[in-house]
Design an enzyme around this catalytic site. Structure first.
Site, PDB file in Angstrom:
ATOM      1  N   GLU A 189     -21.350 -12.457  -6.819  1.00 33.30           N
ATOM      2  CA  GLU A 189     -20.089 -12.431  -7.554  1.00 33.30           C
ATOM      3  C   GLU A 189     -19.133 -11.336  -7.078  1.00 33.30           C
ATOM      4  O   GLU A 189     -17.987 -11.258  -7.524  1.00 33.30           O
ATOM      5  CB  GLU A 189     -20.366 -12.281  -9.054  1.00 33.30           C
TER       6      GLU A 189
ATOM      7  N   GLY B  94     -10.231 -10.444  14.843  1.00 34.11           N
ATOM      8  CA  GLY B  94      -9.529 -11.209  15.863  1.00 34.11           C
ATOM      9  C   GLY B  94      -9.283 -12.660  15.521  1.00 34.11           C
ATOM     10  O   GLY B  94      -8.200 -13.196  15.785  1.00 34.11           O
TER      11      GLY B  94
ATOM     12  N   HIS C 178      -8.101   1.004  18.451  1.00 35.67           N
ATOM     13  CA  HIS C 178      -8.670   2.011  17.554  1.00 35.67           C
ATOM     14  C   HIS C 178      -8.611   3.348  18.282  1.00 35.67           C
ATOM     15  O   HIS C 178      -8.747   3.401  19.503  1.00 35.67           O
ATOM     16  CB  HIS C 178     -10.112   1.614  17.215  1.00 35.67           C
TER      17      HIS C 178
END
Length: 343
Positions: free
Chosen positions: A232, A135, A109
Protein backbone atom coordinates in the site's frame (compact mmCIF):
# COMPACT_ATOMS: atom_id res chain seq x y z
CA UNK A 1 13.04 33.19 -3.11
CA UNK A 2 11.75 30.51 -5.53
CA UNK A 3 14.22 29.27 -8.15
CA UNK A 4 13.81 30.55 -11.71
CA UNK A 5 12.25 27.95 -13.99
CA UNK A 6 13.61 27.95 -17.56
CA UNK A 7 11.24 26.86 -20.33
CA UNK A 8 11.22 26.47 -24.10
CA UNK A 9 11.60 30.20 -24.77
CA UNK A 10 14.83 30.33 -22.75
CA UNK A 11 16.70 27.74 -24.83
CA UNK A 12 17.78 27.63 -28.45
CA UNK A 13 18.87 24.52 -30.34
CA UNK A 14 20.68 26.69 -32.89
CA UNK A 15 23.56 26.56 -30.37
CA UNK A 16 24.24 23.10 -31.83
CA UNK A 17 24.20 24.18 -35.48
CA UNK A 18 27.18 22.59 -37.25
CA UNK A 19 28.11 20.84 -33.99
CA UNK A 20 28.52 17.12 -33.33
CA UNK A 21 27.11 15.80 -30.08
CA UNK A 22 28.39 12.56 -28.58
CA UNK A 23 26.72 10.34 -26.00
CA UNK A 24 29.30 8.18 -24.24
CA UNK A 25 27.33 5.16 -23.10
CA UNK A 26 23.98 3.84 -24.31
CA UNK A 27 22.34 2.68 -21.10
CA UNK A 28 19.22 4.01 -19.39
CA UNK A 29 20.01 7.75 -19.56
CA UNK A 30 22.43 7.54 -22.48
CA UNK A 31 19.98 6.04 -24.94
CA UNK A 32 17.25 8.53 -23.95
CA UNK A 33 19.50 11.56 -24.42
CA UNK A 34 20.82 10.24 -27.74
CA UNK A 35 17.39 9.37 -29.15
CA UNK A 36 15.73 12.61 -28.01
CA UNK A 37 18.54 14.84 -29.29
CA UNK A 38 18.53 13.01 -32.62
CA UNK A 39 14.76 13.46 -32.92
CA UNK A 40 15.25 17.15 -32.07
CA UNK A 41 17.36 17.50 -35.21
CA UNK A 42 20.83 17.37 -33.69
CA UNK A 43 23.77 15.44 -35.10
CA UNK A 44 24.47 12.72 -32.53
CA UNK A 45 27.11 9.99 -32.42
CA UNK A 46 27.56 7.27 -29.78
CA UNK A 47 30.82 6.32 -28.09
CA UNK A 48 31.25 2.89 -26.50
CA UNK A 49 33.99 0.52 -25.45
CA UNK A 50 34.75 -2.01 -28.23
CA UNK A 51 32.96 -5.06 -26.81
CA UNK A 52 29.90 -3.25 -25.46
CA UNK A 53 26.61 -5.10 -25.90
CA UNK A 54 25.07 -1.74 -26.70
CA UNK A 55 27.10 -1.37 -29.91
CA UNK A 56 24.60 -3.29 -32.05
CA UNK A 57 21.65 -1.70 -30.27
CA UNK A 58 22.85 1.84 -30.96
CA UNK A 59 23.63 0.98 -34.60
CA UNK A 60 20.16 -0.51 -35.03
CA UNK A 61 18.72 2.80 -33.82
CA UNK A 62 20.53 4.56 -36.66
CA UNK A 63 23.52 6.00 -34.81
CA UNK A 64 27.10 6.18 -35.98
CA UNK A 65 28.93 4.20 -33.28
CA UNK A 66 32.63 4.38 -32.50
CA UNK A 67 35.00 3.94 -29.58
CA UNK A 68 34.79 6.42 -26.73
CA UNK A 69 38.14 7.97 -27.67
CA UNK A 70 37.10 8.42 -31.32
CA UNK A 71 33.79 9.97 -30.28
CA UNK A 72 35.55 12.50 -28.03
CA UNK A 73 37.89 13.46 -30.88
CA UNK A 74 35.00 13.96 -33.27
CA UNK A 75 32.46 15.67 -30.98
CA UNK A 76 32.10 19.25 -29.85
CA UNK A 77 29.81 18.44 -26.92
CA UNK A 78 29.79 15.06 -25.18
CA UNK A 79 27.64 13.47 -22.48
CA UNK A 80 29.37 11.22 -19.95
CA UNK A 81 26.59 8.63 -19.54
CA UNK A 82 28.82 6.21 -17.65
CA UNK A 83 28.38 4.82 -14.09
CA UNK A 84 29.95 7.01 -11.40
CA UNK A 85 32.67 4.58 -10.36
CA UNK A 86 33.83 4.00 -13.95
CA UNK A 87 33.98 7.65 -15.00
CA UNK A 88 37.42 8.53 -13.63
CA UNK A 89 39.17 5.65 -15.44
CA UNK A 90 37.37 6.36 -18.71
CA UNK A 91 38.14 10.08 -18.39
CA UNK A 92 41.85 9.44 -17.87
CA UNK A 93 42.15 6.79 -20.59
CA UNK A 94 39.78 7.90 -23.36
CA UNK A 95 38.38 11.37 -22.72
CA UNK A 96 41.12 13.67 -21.40
CA UNK A 97 43.75 12.77 -24.05
CA UNK A 98 41.28 13.72 -26.78
CA UNK A 99 39.88 16.94 -25.36
CA UNK A 100 40.65 20.25 -26.98
CA UNK A 101 39.98 23.82 -25.95
CA UNK A 102 36.41 24.82 -26.66
CA UNK A 103 34.82 21.40 -26.20
CA UNK A 104 32.09 20.77 -23.65
CA UNK A 105 31.69 17.89 -21.20
CA UNK A 106 28.17 17.18 -19.98
CA UNK A 107 27.46 15.16 -16.84
CA UNK A 108 24.16 13.70 -15.61
CA UNK A 109 25.31 13.62 -11.98
CA UNK A 110 28.01 15.64 -10.27
CA UNK A 111 29.68 13.06 -8.01
CA UNK A 112 32.89 12.39 -9.97
CA UNK A 113 33.56 16.08 -10.58
CA UNK A 114 32.45 17.45 -7.21
CA UNK A 115 34.57 14.96 -5.24
CA UNK A 116 37.47 15.44 -7.68
CA UNK A 117 37.61 11.86 -8.92
CA UNK A 118 37.79 13.76 -12.21
CA UNK A 119 39.71 17.02 -12.45
CA UNK A 120 38.63 18.59 -15.76
CA UNK A 121 41.18 20.31 -17.95
CA UNK A 122 41.04 24.08 -18.16
CA UNK A 123 39.79 25.58 -21.39
CA UNK A 124 36.73 23.32 -21.70
CA UNK A 125 33.16 23.82 -20.55
CA UNK A 126 31.97 21.45 -17.83
CA UNK A 127 28.21 21.38 -17.31
CA UNK A 128 25.46 19.18 -15.98
CA UNK A 129 22.06 18.35 -17.41
CA UNK A 130 20.19 16.04 -15.04
CA UNK A 131 16.62 14.94 -15.83
CA UNK A 132 14.68 14.15 -12.66
CA UNK A 133 13.47 10.81 -13.92
CA UNK A 134 14.78 7.49 -15.28
CA UNK A 135 15.84 7.25 -18.92
CA UNK A 136 12.81 5.32 -20.15
CA UNK A 137 10.52 8.04 -18.75
CA UNK A 138 12.67 10.77 -20.34
CA UNK A 139 12.22 9.01 -23.67
CA UNK A 140 8.52 8.22 -23.20
CA UNK A 141 7.60 11.76 -22.18
CA UNK A 142 9.51 13.19 -25.14
CA UNK A 143 7.62 10.94 -27.57
CA UNK A 144 4.35 12.09 -26.03
CA UNK A 145 5.28 15.72 -26.69
CA UNK A 146 5.96 16.33 -23.00
CA UNK A 147 9.13 16.34 -20.92
CA UNK A 148 10.75 15.51 -17.60
CA UNK A 149 11.90 18.43 -15.40
CA UNK A 150 15.68 18.80 -15.39
CA UNK A 151 18.50 20.47 -13.51
CA UNK A 152 21.41 22.30 -15.11
CA UNK A 153 24.68 23.36 -13.51
CA UNK A 154 27.87 25.07 -14.66
CA UNK A 155 31.22 23.91 -13.24
CA UNK A 156 33.51 25.53 -15.82
CA UNK A 157 32.47 28.22 -18.28
CA UNK A 158 35.49 28.42 -20.57
CA UNK A 159 33.88 30.20 -23.53
CA UNK A 160 31.04 32.02 -21.73
CA UNK A 161 28.54 29.83 -23.60
CA UNK A 162 28.21 27.03 -21.05
CA UNK A 163 24.74 28.01 -19.85
CA UNK A 164 23.43 28.35 -23.41
CA UNK A 165 24.77 24.87 -24.17
CA UNK A 166 23.24 23.41 -21.00
CA UNK A 167 19.83 24.90 -21.79
CA UNK A 168 20.05 23.76 -25.42
CA UNK A 169 20.86 20.20 -24.32
CA UNK A 170 17.97 20.30 -21.84
CA UNK A 171 15.68 21.51 -24.64
CA UNK A 172 16.92 18.77 -26.97
CA UNK A 173 15.93 16.03 -24.52
CA UNK A 174 12.57 17.63 -23.70
CA UNK A 175 13.48 19.11 -20.31
CA UNK A 176 12.43 22.69 -21.09
CA UNK A 177 8.94 21.45 -21.98
CA UNK A 178 8.48 20.67 -18.29
CA UNK A 179 10.85 23.20 -16.70
CA UNK A 180 14.56 23.49 -15.91
CA UNK A 181 16.13 24.77 -12.69
CA UNK A 182 19.74 25.85 -12.28
CA UNK A 183 21.77 24.40 -9.42
CA UNK A 184 25.46 23.68 -8.75
CA UNK A 185 27.47 20.48 -8.95
CA UNK A 186 27.85 20.64 -5.16
CA UNK A 187 24.16 21.11 -4.41
CA UNK A 188 22.96 18.48 -6.90
CA UNK A 189 25.47 15.87 -5.74
CA UNK A 190 25.01 16.31 -2.01
CA UNK A 191 21.20 16.54 -2.07
CA UNK A 192 20.93 13.61 -4.50
CA UNK A 193 23.10 11.36 -2.31
CA UNK A 194 21.25 12.43 0.83
CA UNK A 195 17.84 11.76 -0.73
CA UNK A 196 18.92 8.31 -1.89
CA UNK A 197 20.46 7.31 1.42
CA UNK A 198 18.18 8.86 4.04
CA UNK A 199 14.77 8.85 2.35
CA UNK A 200 14.14 7.39 -1.09
CA UNK A 201 16.14 4.17 -1.04
CA UNK A 202 17.88 3.65 2.29
CA UNK A 203 15.24 5.24 4.50
CA UNK A 204 12.18 3.85 2.71
CA UNK A 205 13.48 0.28 2.35
CA UNK A 206 14.67 0.21 5.98
CA UNK A 207 11.32 1.58 7.21
CA UNK A 208 9.31 -0.95 5.18
CA UNK A 209 11.50 -3.85 6.31
CA UNK A 210 11.35 -2.79 9.97
CA UNK A 211 7.56 -2.53 9.85
CA UNK A 212 7.28 -5.96 8.22
CA UNK A 213 9.59 -7.53 10.80
CA UNK A 214 7.70 -5.93 13.70
CA UNK A 215 4.36 -7.39 12.59
CA UNK A 216 5.76 -10.86 11.80
CA UNK A 217 7.60 -10.99 15.14
CA UNK A 218 4.31 -10.14 16.87
CA UNK A 219 2.71 -13.21 15.27
CA UNK A 220 0.87 -11.72 12.31
CA UNK A 221 0.90 -13.48 8.94
CA UNK A 222 3.73 -12.29 6.65
CA UNK A 223 1.17 -11.76 3.89
CA UNK A 224 -0.72 -9.24 6.06
CA UNK A 225 2.55 -7.55 7.00
CA UNK A 226 3.50 -7.29 3.30
CA UNK A 227 0.19 -5.71 2.29
CA UNK A 228 0.21 -3.17 5.11
CA UNK A 229 3.89 -2.18 5.07
CA UNK A 230 4.91 -2.47 1.41
CA UNK A 231 2.08 -3.00 -1.08
CA UNK A 232 0.00 0.00 0.00
CA UNK A 233 3.04 2.29 0.09
CA UNK A 234 2.65 3.05 -3.62
CA UNK A 235 -0.86 4.44 -3.05
CA UNK A 236 0.43 6.83 -0.39
CA UNK A 237 3.49 7.89 -2.40
CA UNK A 238 1.39 8.49 -5.52
CA UNK A 239 -0.97 10.70 -3.51
CA UNK A 240 1.96 12.71 -2.11
CA UNK A 241 3.52 13.14 -5.57
CA UNK A 242 0.21 14.26 -7.06
CA UNK A 243 -1.05 16.48 -4.23
CA UNK A 244 1.65 16.91 -1.59
CA UNK A 245 1.58 15.57 1.97
CA UNK A 246 -1.53 17.59 2.88
CA UNK A 247 -3.27 16.32 -0.26
CA UNK A 248 -2.45 12.75 0.72
CA UNK A 249 -3.92 13.33 4.18
CA UNK A 250 -7.09 14.75 2.60
CA UNK A 251 -7.54 11.47 0.72
CA UNK A 252 -7.17 9.04 3.62
CA UNK A 253 -9.51 8.24 6.50
CA UNK A 254 -9.71 10.30 9.70
CA UNK A 255 -8.36 7.31 11.61
CA UNK A 256 -5.35 7.08 9.28
CA UNK A 257 -4.83 10.85 9.53
CA UNK A 258 -4.86 10.80 13.33
CA UNK A 259 -2.40 7.91 13.39
CA UNK A 260 -0.23 9.75 10.87
CA UNK A 261 0.12 13.02 12.75
CA UNK A 262 0.40 11.50 16.25
CA UNK A 263 2.46 8.33 15.66
CA UNK A 264 4.60 9.18 12.66
CA UNK A 265 6.85 11.54 14.66
CA UNK A 266 7.46 8.73 17.18
CA UNK A 267 9.05 6.62 14.43
CA UNK A 268 10.88 9.37 12.55
CA UNK A 269 11.94 11.35 15.60
CA UNK A 270 14.85 13.39 16.95
CA UNK A 271 17.12 10.33 16.82
CA UNK A 272 16.19 9.77 13.17
CA UNK A 273 16.93 13.40 12.32
CA UNK A 274 20.25 13.18 14.17
CA UNK A 275 21.19 10.13 12.07
CA UNK A 276 20.14 12.02 8.93
CA UNK A 277 22.36 14.92 9.98
CA UNK A 278 25.30 12.55 10.41
CA UNK A 279 24.66 11.03 6.98
CA UNK A 280 24.58 14.51 5.44
CA UNK A 281 27.89 15.43 7.09
CA UNK A 282 29.50 12.26 5.70
CA UNK A 283 28.29 13.25 2.24
CA UNK A 284 29.47 16.86 2.57
CA UNK A 285 32.92 15.86 3.87
CA UNK A 286 33.44 13.28 1.13
CA UNK A 287 33.58 10.41 3.65
CA UNK A 288 30.78 8.49 1.92
CA UNK A 289 32.40 8.82 -1.50
CA UNK A 290 35.80 7.74 -0.16
CA UNK A 291 34.19 4.66 1.40
CA UNK A 292 32.29 3.89 -1.81
CA UNK A 293 35.43 4.26 -3.96
CA UNK A 294 37.38 1.97 -1.60
CA UNK A 295 34.56 -0.59 -1.59
CA UNK A 296 34.41 -0.51 -5.40
CA UNK A 297 38.16 -0.87 -5.82
CA UNK A 298 38.36 -3.72 -3.29
CA UNK A 299 35.90 -5.87 -5.24
CA UNK A 300 32.51 -4.91 -3.75
CA UNK A 301 32.59 -7.74 -1.18
CA UNK A 302 30.57 -6.02 1.57
CA UNK A 303 28.28 -4.39 -1.00
CA UNK A 304 27.41 -7.75 -2.57
CA UNK A 305 27.05 -9.42 0.84
CA UNK A 306 24.50 -6.82 1.97
CA UNK A 307 22.55 -7.02 -1.30
CA UNK A 308 22.36 -10.83 -1.14
CA UNK A 309 21.16 -10.69 2.46
CA UNK A 310 18.37 -8.35 1.37
CA UNK A 311 17.36 -10.66 -1.48
CA UNK A 312 16.96 -13.56 0.96
CA UNK A 313 14.74 -11.64 3.39
CA UNK A 314 11.27 -13.05 4.06
CA UNK A 315 9.63 -9.91 2.69
CA UNK A 316 11.04 -10.70 -0.78
CA UNK A 317 9.71 -14.27 -0.83
CA UNK A 318 6.33 -13.13 0.47
CA UNK A 319 6.10 -10.34 -2.06
CA UNK A 320 7.06 -12.55 -4.99
CA UNK A 321 4.22 -14.95 -4.17
CA UNK A 322 1.63 -12.21 -3.62
CA UNK A 323 2.54 -10.25 -6.76
CA UNK A 324 1.82 -13.40 -8.76
CA UNK A 325 -1.81 -13.06 -7.60
CA UNK A 326 -2.12 -9.56 -9.07
CA UNK A 327 -2.67 -9.83 -12.86
CA UNK A 328 -3.10 -6.05 -13.19
CA UNK A 329 0.40 -5.36 -11.93
CA UNK A 330 3.18 -5.22 -14.58
CA UNK A 331 5.66 -8.05 -14.04
CA UNK A 332 9.19 -6.85 -14.75
CA UNK A 333 12.40 -8.84 -14.53
CA UNK A 334 14.42 -5.75 -13.67
CA UNK A 335 17.56 -7.68 -12.74
CA UNK A 336 17.52 -9.54 -16.04
CA UNK A 337 17.12 -6.36 -18.06
CA UNK A 338 19.95 -4.26 -16.71
CA UNK A 339 21.21 -1.72 -19.18
CA UNK A 340 24.63 -2.16 -20.74
CA UNK A 341 26.99 0.70 -19.99
CA UNK A 342 30.28 1.69 -21.46
CA UNK A 343 33.41 1.10 -19.44
Amino acid sequence: MPAKVYTEKDANLSVFKNKTLAVLGFGSQGHAHAMNLKDSGCKVIVGLYPKSKSWKVAKAKGFEVMTTAEAVKKADVMLVAIPDMKQADVYKKDIEPNLKKGKTLVFIHGLAVHYKLIKPLKGINVIMVAPKGPGHIVRQQYLEGKGVPALIAIYQDADKKAKQIALAWAKGIGGTRAGVIQTTFKEETETDLFGEQAVLCGGASALVTAGFETLVKAGYQPEMAYFECLHELKLIVDLMIESGISGMRFSISETAKYGDVTRGPRVINASSKKAMGEILKEIQSGKFTRQWVNEYKSGLKNYNKLLKAGEKHQIEKTGQRLRALMPWMPKRNIKGAQASYTK
